[in-house]
Design an enzyme around this catalytic site. Structure first.
Site, mmCIF file in Angstrom:
data_model
loop_
_atom_site.group_PDB
_atom_site.id
_atom_site.type_symbol
_atom_site.label_atom_id
_atom_site.label_comp_id
_atom_site.label_asym_id
_atom_site.label_seq_id
_atom_site.Cartn_x
_atom_site.Cartn_y
_atom_site.Cartn_z
ATOM 1 N N ARG A 44 72.479 47.939 83.214
ATOM 2 C CA ARG A 44 71.148 48.274 83.750
ATOM 3 C C ARG A 44 71.171 48.204 85.262
ATOM 4 N NH1 ARG A 44 69.880 43.031 85.484
ATOM 5 N NH2 ARG A 44 70.789 41.447 84.141
ATOM 6 N N LYS B 92 78.379 39.037 74.368
ATOM 7 C CA LYS B 92 79.419 38.586 75.296
ATOM 8 C C LYS B 92 80.775 38.417 74.605
ATOM 9 C CE LYS B 92 76.233 36.042 78.293
ATOM 10 N NZ LYS B 92 76.193 36.630 79.612
ATOM 11 N N HIS C 193 72.425 28.602 87.070
ATOM 12 C CA HIS C 193 73.145 29.824 86.717
ATOM 13 C C HIS C 193 72.335 31.092 86.962
ATOM 14 C CE1 HIS C 193 75.971 27.044 85.003
ATOM 15 N NE2 HIS C 193 75.115 26.637 84.095
ATOM 16 N N GLU D 104 84.188 28.806 77.004
ATOM 17 C CA GLU D 104 85.014 29.273 78.116
ATOM 18 C C GLU D 104 85.419 28.078 78.946
ATOM 19 O OE1 GLU D 104 83.243 33.699 79.272
ATOM 20 O OE2 GLU D 104 83.053 32.091 80.712
HETATM 21 P P1 ADP Z 1 70.609 40.205 87.727
HETATM 22 O O1 ADP Z 1 72.033 40.076 87.411
HETATM 23 O O2 ADP Z 1 70.065 41.574 87.797
HETATM 24 O O3 ADP Z 1 70.311 39.392 88.882
HETATM 25 P P2 ADP Z 1 69.229 38.309 86.121
HETATM 26 O O4 ADP Z 1 70.173 37.481 85.341
HETATM 27 O O5 ADP Z 1 68.523 37.709 87.255
HETATM 28 O O6 ADP Z 1 69.939 39.648 86.454
HETATM 29 O O7 ADP Z 1 68.160 38.918 85.129
HETATM 30 C C1 ADP Z 1 67.250 39.890 85.554
HETATM 31 C C2 ADP Z 1 65.999 39.742 84.773
HETATM 32 O O8 ADP Z 1 66.254 39.941 83.404
HETATM 33 C C3 ADP Z 1 65.386 38.375 84.886
HETATM 34 O O9 ADP Z 1 63.992 38.544 84.879
HETATM 35 C C4 ADP Z 1 65.890 37.657 83.645
HETATM 36 O O10 ADP Z 1 65.001 36.639 83.273
HETATM 37 C C5 ADP Z 1 65.920 38.804 82.657
HETATM 38 N N1 ADP Z 1 66.953 38.681 81.629
HETATM 39 C C6 ADP Z 1 68.253 38.948 81.761
HETATM 40 N N2 ADP Z 1 68.903 38.821 80.612
HETATM 41 C C7 ADP Z 1 67.988 38.459 79.694
HETATM 42 C C8 ADP Z 1 68.027 38.182 78.295
HETATM 43 N N3 ADP Z 1 69.144 38.254 77.589
HETATM 44 N N4 ADP Z 1 66.888 37.836 77.687
HETATM 45 C C9 ADP Z 1 65.742 37.763 78.383
HETATM 46 N N5 ADP Z 1 65.642 38.040 79.684
HETATM 47 C C10 ADP Z 1 66.732 38.381 80.345
HETATM 48 P P1 ADP Z 2 74.236 35.522 82.179
HETATM 49 O O1 ADP Z 2 74.283 36.514 81.080
HETATM 50 O O2 ADP Z 2 73.275 34.434 81.922
HETATM 51 O O3 ADP Z 2 74.094 36.181 83.500
HETATM 52 P P2 ADP Z 2 77.020 34.977 82.952
HETATM 53 O O4 ADP Z 2 78.173 34.902 82.024
HETATM 54 O O5 ADP Z 2 76.933 36.170 83.813
HETATM 55 O O6 ADP Z 2 75.673 34.821 82.114
HETATM 56 O O7 ADP Z 2 77.029 33.672 83.852
HETATM 57 C C1 ADP Z 2 75.982 33.314 84.715
HETATM 58 C C2 ADP Z 2 76.495 32.339 85.765
HETATM 59 O O8 ADP Z 2 77.034 31.149 85.162
HETATM 60 C C3 ADP Z 2 77.635 32.871 86.617
HETATM 61 O O9 ADP Z 2 77.165 33.610 87.697
HETATM 62 C C4 ADP Z 2 78.354 31.603 87.038
HETATM 63 O O10 ADP Z 2 77.735 30.977 88.130
HETATM 64 C C5 ADP Z 2 78.201 30.718 85.833
HETATM 65 N N1 ADP Z 2 79.371 30.836 84.948
HETATM 66 C C6 ADP Z 2 79.505 31.661 83.891
HETATM 67 N N2 ADP Z 2 80.704 31.514 83.295
HETATM 68 C C7 ADP Z 2 81.367 30.569 83.995
HETATM 69 C C8 ADP Z 2 82.656 29.941 83.882
HETATM 70 N N3 ADP Z 2 83.496 30.249 82.893
HETATM 71 N N4 ADP Z 2 82.986 28.993 84.791
HETATM 72 C C9 ADP Z 2 82.131 28.642 85.786
HETATM 73 N N5 ADP Z 2 80.909 29.186 85.927
HETATM 74 C C10 ADP Z 2 80.514 30.129 85.059
HETATM 75 MG MG MG Z 3 75.429 37.473 84.374
#
Ligand code: ADP
Ligand code: ADP
Ligand code: MG
Length: 480
Positions: A291, A116, A235, A200
């Protein structure tokens, strides 16, 4: 085009990919763990190979085993689905080195977007708006404090290698910073094997809005519109819809253009998703998922484009079959993630055998499922068992359709989050579209509504009401 493709996944997404392969007349190869011997994805595939074992590390995460099967079965390509090895650059590289196509972007792109911090830096340098915060990793509490003082509270500490909503901590006030910082680093190290964290600004009253994108090998990039994934728990998304009720046409167009330029900056190929956090008319780049996304069906319902087939075709080297102008959006779509989780008990996973199973149907309803009656849900993998997606000509119609489809859906055995999803659909604020990422925590009364909803749940024809209620009682762990 490919002749034979291995699907390196399980559950609903493996079924989804095998369906696409069938329609493309491509031989599908499934892999399965011991407890998935009777799984739908194995039944639907043209051929299947055992992985032996049940733990993720021994099965769907085991690169060597999967590669060996791929070579033995002589496949042209591997589709990783989501989760497991989908965003593992070492796996993508290993696959490519063995002369097999990885259905996804190049391993270098996965590596870059999987970090990230690197992704943030790259986008900021290209002039893409990113959330205010640290430029790189934050190594010490002193540095964290300096950044926190500059950007203010609340703030978010995130793991550079994080995903799936894991490894994120909101810090409300300066007194909590030190403890949260140490805890976040610790968790990042133990969960992701990389203790690097960054900071952030926490964006309040925010929506999660993402854009589906496609890119071919010839420099063509398009987007397939937005998805609003603001209804989340810890989240993690539970309900997704398109189009977002937060965007006016001008903002939507601008965000779509930025999403396309992000894909160009990342030199992206095949299907991907650009995630933004949106608040008060402003939007910031969050991350890029390299993906297929869980919620891709929402976009398929709106555009009529098969995202999986297009992704496979692009991976085979074909050019994009449409231009941006040729992509049209019709009506409104909503997806609910159906999880074997108990909403009345902190959404605890509820592994169990499915004793009765009936899916909803009718106009505008789609179920992507990995289960059936008598299937045993184990605790080895994710608790999401299916997805219910509806389409309506307006948001109002889509919500009404989801309300009735959820009530038709019968799953007995495991406890599921269906009553909770009903409660969200019935909620006036959800219906009016005034939602943000804190919706679940700010509406604790929905758990009471979910309880009450059980009493009105569909009673199957021929089944004694008392028996059915007893099974629901058991399912939800309380007496009606
Ligand atoms: P989407 O944005 O497709 O909704 P999710 O955040 O729900 O993605 O993740 C999709 C699947 O991938 C879930 O089963 C989640 O637990 C898994 N996943 C996503 N990122 C990771 C990671 N960095 N390590 C392990 N599992 C992950
Ligand atoms: P992941 O890899 O786990 O999906 P993301 O960066 O996509 O991580 O963040 C997952 C969720 O966390 C977002 O959909 C949002 O709801 C919350 N989030 C992430 N960054 C922020 C932020 N800077 N401020 C507020 N909410 C956040
Ligand atoms: Mg995300």
């Amino acid at each position: 085009m490919f002749k034979k493709v291995l699907v390196a996944n399980r559950g609903e997404i493996a079924v989804r990919i095998i369906r696409a392969l069938k329609e493309m007349n491509i031989h599908s190869v499934a892999i399965y763990s011991d407890c998935d011997r009777d799984s739908l994805h194995r039944m639907y595939a043209d051929s299947s190979y055992p992985l032996h074992g049940n733990k993720a590390a021994d099965t769907y995460m085991n690169m060597e085993k999967i590669l060996r099967i791929a070579k033995e079965s002589n496949v042209d390509a591997i589709h990783p689905g989501y989760g497991f090895l989908a965003e593992n650059e070492d796996f993508a590289e290993l696959v490519e080195k063995n002369g097999i196509t990885f259905i996804g972007p190049k391993s270098k792109t996965i590596e870059l977007m999987g970090n990230k911090i690197a992704a943030r830096k790259m986008m900021a340098e290209a002039g893409i708006p990113t959330v205010p915060g640290s430029v790189g990793g934050v190594a010490s509490y002193d540095e964290a404090k300096r950044i926190a003082d500059a950007i203010g509270y609340p703030l978010l500490i995130k793991a550079a290698a994080g995903g799936g909503g894991v490894g994120m901590r909101v810090v409300q006030k300066p007194e909590d910073l030190q403890e949260m910082f140490e805890r976040a680093r610790h968790q990042a190290e133990s969960v992701f094997g990389d203790g690097t964290v960054f900071i952030e600004k926490y964006i309040d009253d925010a929506r999660h809005i993402e854009f589906q994108i496609f890119a071919d090998k010839y420099g063509n990039v398009v987007h397939l519109g937005d998805r609003d994934c603001s209804i989340q728990r810890r989240h993690q998304k539970i309900i997704e819809e398109s189009p977002s009720s937060a965007l006016d046409e001008a903002t939507r167009e601008k965000m779509g253009e930025v999403a396309v330029s992000i894909a160009r900056v990342a030199d992206y190929q095949t299907a991907g998703t650009v995630e933004f956090i949106f608040s008060k008319g402003e939007f910031y780049f969050l991350e890029m998922n390299t993906r297929l996304q869980v919620e891709h069906p929402v976009t398929e319902m709106l555009t009529g484009i098969d995202i999986v087939k297009t992704q496979i075709s692009l991976a085979a080297g074909n050019p994009l079959p449409f231009t941006q102008e040729e992509i049209h959006f019709r009506g409104h779509a909503i997806e609910c993630r159906i999880c074997a989780e108990d909403p009345l008990n902190g959404f605890m996973p509820s592994p169990s055998r499915i004793t009765d199973y009936r899916t909803p149907g009718g106009i505008g309803v789609r179920v992507d499922s990995g289960v059936y009656k008598n299937f045993e849900i184990t605790s080895h993998y994710d608790s999401m068992i299916s997805k219910l997606i509806v389409w309506g000509s307006t948001r109002k119609e889509a919500v009404a359709r989801m309300q009735r489809a959820l009530r038709e859906y019968v799953i007995t055995g495991p406890k599921t989050n269906i009553p909770y999803l009903c409660a969200v659909m019935d909620c006036g604020e959800f219906q009016s579209g005034t939602i943000n990422t804190k919706f679940v925590e700010e509406h604790p009364q929905l758990f009471d509504t979910a309880k009450a909803i059980c009493e009105q749940l569909y009673v199957p024809f021929g089944e004694k009401k008392s028996d059915y209620i007893a099974s629901i009682e058991w399912r939800l762990g309380f007496a009606l």
